[in-house]
Design an enzyme around this catalytic site. Structure first.
Site, PDB file in Angstrom:
ATOM      1  N   LYS A  24       0.837  -1.215   0.000  1.00  0.00           N
ATOM      2  CA  LYS A  24       0.000   0.000   0.000  1.00  0.00           C
ATOM      3  C   LYS A  24       0.867   1.259   0.000  1.00  0.00           C
ATOM      4  O   LYS A  24       0.628   2.182  -0.781  1.00  0.00           O
ATOM      5  CB  LYS A  24      -0.906   0.008   1.235  1.00  0.00           C
ATOM      6  CG  LYS A  24      -1.560   1.351   1.474  1.00  0.00           C
ATOM      7  CD  LYS A  24      -2.137   1.459   2.871  1.00  0.00           C
ATOM      8  CE  LYS A  24      -2.485   2.878   3.238  1.00  0.00           C
ATOM      9  NZ  LYS A  24      -1.350   3.669   3.726  1.00  0.00           N
ATOM     10  N   ASN A  25       1.874   1.296   0.884  1.00  0.00           N
ATOM     11  CA  ASN A  25       2.639   2.540   0.988  1.00  0.00           C
ATOM     12  C   ASN A  25       3.538   2.777  -0.228  1.00  0.00           C
ATOM     13  O   ASN A  25       4.032   3.884  -0.421  1.00  0.00           O
ATOM     14  CB  ASN A  25       3.448   2.571   2.285  1.00  0.00           C
ATOM     15  CG  ASN A  25       2.555   2.871   3.481  1.00  0.00           C
ATOM     16  OD1 ASN A  25       1.376   3.208   3.325  1.00  0.00           O
ATOM     17  ND2 ASN A  25       3.103   2.730   4.686  1.00  0.00           N
ATOM     18  N   ARG A  94      -3.967  10.360   3.085  1.00  0.00           N
ATOM     19  CA  ARG A  94      -2.796  11.166   3.391  1.00  0.00           C
ATOM     20  C   ARG A  94      -1.852  11.260   2.194  1.00  0.00           C
ATOM     21  O   ARG A  94      -1.263  12.294   1.927  1.00  0.00           O
ATOM     22  CB  ARG A  94      -2.067  10.529   4.584  1.00  0.00           C
ATOM     23  CG  ARG A  94      -0.800  11.211   4.935  1.00  0.00           C
ATOM     24  CD  ARG A  94      -0.513  11.222   6.392  1.00  0.00           C
ATOM     25  NE  ARG A  94       0.715  11.951   6.689  1.00  0.00           N
ATOM     26  CZ  ARG A  94       0.753  13.225   7.000  1.00  0.00           C
ATOM     27  NH1 ARG A  94      -0.347  13.931   7.071  1.00  0.00           N
ATOM     28  NH2 ARG A  94       1.897  13.825   7.259  1.00  0.00           N
ATOM     29  N   CYS A 118      -5.223   8.559   8.073  1.00  0.00           N
ATOM     30  CA  CYS A 118      -5.492   8.094   9.436  1.00  0.00           C
ATOM     31  C   CYS A 118      -5.130   9.151  10.458  1.00  0.00           C
ATOM     32  O   CYS A 118      -4.119   9.834  10.332  1.00  0.00           O
ATOM     33  CB  CYS A 118      -4.664   6.841   9.718  1.00  0.00           C
ATOM     34  SG  CYS A 118      -5.364   5.369   8.982  1.00  0.00           S
ATOM     35  N   ARG A 123       0.258  15.373  12.279  1.00  0.00           N
ATOM     36  CA  ARG A 123       1.105  14.849  11.189  1.00  0.00           C
ATOM     37  C   ARG A 123       1.436  16.005  10.254  1.00  0.00           C
ATOM     38  O   ARG A 123       0.861  16.163   9.185  1.00  0.00           O
ATOM     39  CB  ARG A 123       0.388  13.726  10.434  1.00  0.00           C
ATOM     40  CG  ARG A 123       0.140  12.533  11.317  1.00  0.00           C
ATOM     41  CD  ARG A 123      -0.609  11.449  10.589  1.00  0.00           C
ATOM     42  NE  ARG A 123       0.243  10.627   9.734  1.00  0.00           N
ATOM     43  CZ  ARG A 123      -0.202   9.629   8.987  1.00  0.00           C
ATOM     44  NH1 ARG A 123      -1.489   9.345   8.968  1.00  0.00           N
ATOM     45  NH2 ARG A 123       0.620   8.918   8.239  1.00  0.00           N
ATOM     46  N   PRO A 124       2.401  16.841  10.673  1.00  0.00           N
ATOM     47  CA  PRO A 124       2.729  18.033   9.885  1.00  0.00           C
ATOM     48  C   PRO A 124       3.396  17.678   8.558  1.00  0.00           C
ATOM     49  O   PRO A 124       3.857  16.551   8.373  1.00  0.00           O
ATOM     50  CB  PRO A 124       3.707  18.788  10.791  1.00  0.00           C
ATOM     51  CG  PRO A 124       4.266  17.766  11.711  1.00  0.00           C
ATOM     52  CD  PRO A 124       3.249  16.679  11.846  1.00  0.00           C
ATOM     53  N   ILE A 125       3.454  18.665   7.644  1.00  0.00           N
ATOM     54  CA  ILE A 125       4.187  18.437   6.384  1.00  0.00           C
ATOM     55  C   ILE A 125       5.261  19.514   6.189  1.00  0.00           C
ATOM     56  O   ILE A 125       5.628  19.840   5.068  1.00  0.00           O
ATOM     57  CB  ILE A 125       3.229  18.374   5.162  1.00  0.00           C
ATOM     58  CG1 ILE A 125       2.357  19.620   5.042  1.00  0.00           C
ATOM     59  CG2 ILE A 125       2.365  17.129   5.186  1.00  0.00           C
ATOM     60  CD1 ILE A 125       1.742  19.764   3.657  1.00  0.00           C
ATOM     61  N   ASP A 126       5.749  20.036   7.320  1.00  0.00           N
ATOM     62  CA  ASP A 126       6.749  21.101   7.237  1.00  0.00           C
ATOM     63  C   ASP A 126       8.014  20.673   6.495  1.00  0.00           C
ATOM     64  O   ASP A 126       8.634  21.477   5.785  1.00  0.00           O
ATOM     65  CB  ASP A 126       7.099  21.613   8.648  1.00  0.00           C
ATOM     66  CG  ASP A 126       7.522  20.489   9.586  1.00  0.00           C
ATOM     67  OD1 ASP A 126       6.757  19.514   9.722  1.00  0.00           O
ATOM     68  OD2 ASP A 126       8.626  20.559  10.142  1.00  0.00           O
ATOM     69  N   LEU A 127       8.396  19.402   6.608  1.00  0.00           N
ATOM     70  CA  LEU A 127       9.627  18.957   5.940  1.00  0.00           C
ATOM     71  C   LEU A 127       9.445  18.872   4.426  1.00  0.00           C
ATOM     72  O   LEU A 127      10.373  19.122   3.661  1.00  0.00           O
ATOM     73  CB  LEU A 127      10.067  17.594   6.480  1.00  0.00           C
ATOM     74  CG  LEU A 127      10.471  17.592   7.952  1.00  0.00           C
ATOM     75  CD1 LEU A 127      10.676  16.174   8.447  1.00  0.00           C
ATOM     76  CD2 LEU A 127      11.745  18.411   8.143  1.00  0.00           C
ATOM     77  N   ASP A 309       3.838   1.003  11.927  1.00  0.00           N
ATOM     78  CA  ASP A 309       2.605   0.417  11.373  1.00  0.00           C
ATOM     79  C   ASP A 309       2.356  -0.999  11.908  1.00  0.00           C
ATOM     80  O   ASP A 309       1.251  -1.521  11.754  1.00  0.00           O
ATOM     81  CB  ASP A 309       2.680   0.365   9.840  1.00  0.00           C
ATOM     82  CG  ASP A 309       2.522   1.744   9.225  1.00  0.00           C
ATOM     83  OD1 ASP A 309       2.134   2.684   9.948  1.00  0.00           O
ATOM     84  OD2 ASP A 309       2.781   1.889   8.017  1.00  0.00           O
ATOM     85  N   ILE A 331       7.414   7.185  16.846  1.00  0.00           N
ATOM     86  CA  ILE A 331       7.048   7.929  15.632  1.00  0.00           C
ATOM     87  C   ILE A 331       5.715   8.651  15.854  1.00  0.00           C
ATOM     88  O   ILE A 331       5.584   9.835  15.551  1.00  0.00           O
ATOM     89  CB  ILE A 331       6.909   6.986  14.411  1.00  0.00           C
ATOM     90  CG1 ILE A 331       8.070   5.990  14.329  1.00  0.00           C
ATOM     91  CG2 ILE A 331       6.728   7.785  13.113  1.00  0.00           C
ATOM     92  CD1 ILE A 331       9.349   6.476  13.778  1.00  0.00           C
ATOM     93  N   ARG A 401      -8.995   0.437   3.415  1.00  0.00           N
ATOM     94  CA  ARG A 401      -8.061   1.367   2.762  1.00  0.00           C
ATOM     95  C   ARG A 401      -6.744   0.672   2.465  1.00  0.00           C
ATOM     96  O   ARG A 401      -6.043   1.059   1.517  1.00  0.00           O
ATOM     97  CB  ARG A 401      -7.751   2.541   3.704  1.00  0.00           C
ATOM     98  CG  ARG A 401      -8.801   3.603   3.774  1.00  0.00           C
ATOM     99  CD  ARG A 401      -8.279   4.802   4.540  1.00  0.00           C
ATOM    100  NE  ARG A 401      -6.958   5.138   4.054  1.00  0.00           N
ATOM    101  CZ  ARG A 401      -5.967   5.638   4.796  1.00  0.00           C
ATOM    102  NH1 ARG A 401      -6.160   5.892   6.061  1.00  0.00           N
ATOM    103  NH2 ARG A 401      -4.802   5.909   4.263  1.00  0.00           N
TER     104      ARG A 401
END
Ligand code: UD1
Length: 434
Positions: A24-25, A94, A118, A123-127, A309, A331, A401
């Site tokens: 999936k990932n 996501r 999820c 769950r930031p996306i600053d990076l 996970d 994490i 999902r």
């Protein structure tokens, strides 16, 4: 169709073989990556999960032509345009954030809604944004639901980017943006997950020049165009780990096929520490019947450490073990949605200072539980198979999902499990898609 309950009559021993589907990932990144090509891309071993269907829908809205049958997905990106993709269209998953990198890399501009997926706490996306900016993109998020990205008129320019934290998503997204940037981009402190290697393999087969994946320094030499290719997806190590947990919990001899040991070393060594008896072959693992399992401590880390996970699926298995054990998710500290549900099934489990603490003995009893996220749902399936009586899991959309035909696969192993349409009063087995 409204399929939103899974009902399990627990305590049945499982035997036989189960085959793991494509990761999936990986697929959620490979699909956006495919639009970088100027020709069709064929992906093989694609799992039939709802995240894939959601991404197909997004790609079609963007103008891609799609064909999906029997695990083979063809994406013809020739008609794709960088049209705005507001949150409403894409916030169900996501991984929609990969369209930021892919559209920016292809067109030098992207308007993409902020990601959903999820709920595992913040769950930031600053990076991701740090990386896009380093490549020379202007990034604005003045409308808080939408991210606007635009390269300078001269296009994206390679850069050296240090990741403050190891992030799978940011590493892949920056790779997608950088494959066509001018010069050599270096991502330092990159994530090393197998899915990142899979994405780089696809990109390289499309003509990209990505080096060093699987190490913490990735170098990307920008190319001007990318062509079509055919790519076979790696097996889903999290699905494999979930079936290994199920096999150890209720198996009387279960073989998990299409599993790569090198993707699961830390997990398998934890199972061995618990006393799980396994025969490991090149691409399959047989789990032998287990009786006396030992409780162990688990701490999650970026790959090759113990995968976050798999924290939730192994929590349920640990309830079969003797002793006291602690689980720490470094994490996602708030990845604890399964705990209150397991407690309601009778587990002696609690949270102390962000540690999940379990003490034996644990006799699980079926009841009504709710899946708060994808892997919490997997944890409840493991627990439901272990429990006495009937477990009803609600919110199973989360599970669908990410787990390809899970009810069918478990039924084939001998489980008494059914996917139920809540509109139907009787318990009915519903044939899953595909
Ligand atoms: C991916 C996986 C998810 C897995 C997770 C960690 C996909 C689609 N999802 O999620 O299944 O649980 O890796 O292995 O592949 N972080 C920041 N800023 C950022 C990005 C991340 O602070 O810009 C933090 C996160 O909050 C988290 C940590 O970094 O604490 C790791 O997150 P990341 O590896 O980015 O997870 P995802 O890519 O979202």
């Amino acid at each position: 169709m409204n399929m939103n309950k899974i009902i399990i009559h627990g305590g049945r021993p499982l035997t036989g073989k189960v085959t793991v589907s494509g990761a999936k990932n990986s697929i959620v990144a490979l699909m956006p990556a495919s639009i970088l090509a100027d020709e069709p891309v064929v992906l093989e071993g694609v799992p039939d999960i709802s995240d894939v269907h959601a991404l197909i829908n997004i790609l079609q809205i963007m103008g891609a032509k799609i064909h999906f049958a029997k695990g083979v997905l063809t994406i013809d990106p020739r008609g794709v345009k960088s049209i705005p993709m507001p949150s409403g269209k894409i916030n169900s998953l996501r991984a929609s954030y990969y369209f930021m990198g892919a559209l920016l890399g292809k067109f030098g501009k992207a308007v993409v809604g902020l990601p959903g997926g999820c709920n595992l706490g913040p769950r930031p996306i600053d990076l991701h944004i740090k990386g896009f900016k380093a490549l020379g993109a202007d990034v604005s998020d003045d409308n808080e639901d939408v991210m606007r990205l635009r390269a300078k008129a001269t296009g994206l320019v390679a850069s050296r980017i240090f990741m403050d934290m190891v992030s799978v998503g940011a590493t892949i997204n920056i790779m997608l943006a950088a494959v066509k940037a001018k010069g050599i981009t270096v991502i330092e402190n990159a994530a090393r997950e197998p899915e990142i290697i899979d994405v780089a393999t696809l990109l390289n087969n499309m003509g990209a020049k990505v080096y060093g994946v699987g190490t913490n320094e990735i170098r990307i030499e920008g190319v001007s165009e990318l062509h079509g290719t055919r790519h076979s997806i790696i097996p889903d190590r999290i699905e494999a780990g979930t079936y290994l947990a199920i096999a150890a919990a209720v198996g009387k001899g279960v073989t998990v096929n299409n599993v790569l040991y090198e993707h699961l070393e830390s997990y398998i060594s934890k199972l061995e520490e618990m006393g799980v008896q396994m025969t490991i072959r090149e691409d399959s693992i047989t789990v032998h019947p287990n009786h006396d399992l030992k409780m162990v401590n688990v701490k999650t880390y970026p790959h090759p450490g113990f995968a976050t996970d798999l924290q939730q699926p192994i929590t349920s298995l640990l309830l079969k073990a003797c002793g006291r054990g602690e689980l720490i998710d470094t994490i996602y500290e708030r990845r604890i949605g399964h705990i209150p549900e397991l407690k309601r099934m009778g587990a002696n489990i609690k949270i102390e200072d962000n540690h999940i603490v379990m003490t034996s003995p644990n006799e699980l009893v079926g009841t009504e539980v709710v899946a708060s996220d994808l892997r919490a749902g997997a944890s409840l399936i493991v627990a439901g198979l272990m429990a006495k009586g009937v477990t009803t899991i609600h919110n199973v959309e989360f599970i669908l999902r990410g787990y390809d035909r899970i009810v069918e696969k478990l039924t084939n192993l001998g489980a008494d499990i059914a996917l139920v349409d809540t509109n139907n009063i009787d318990k009915v087995k519903i044939k899953e898609r595909g």
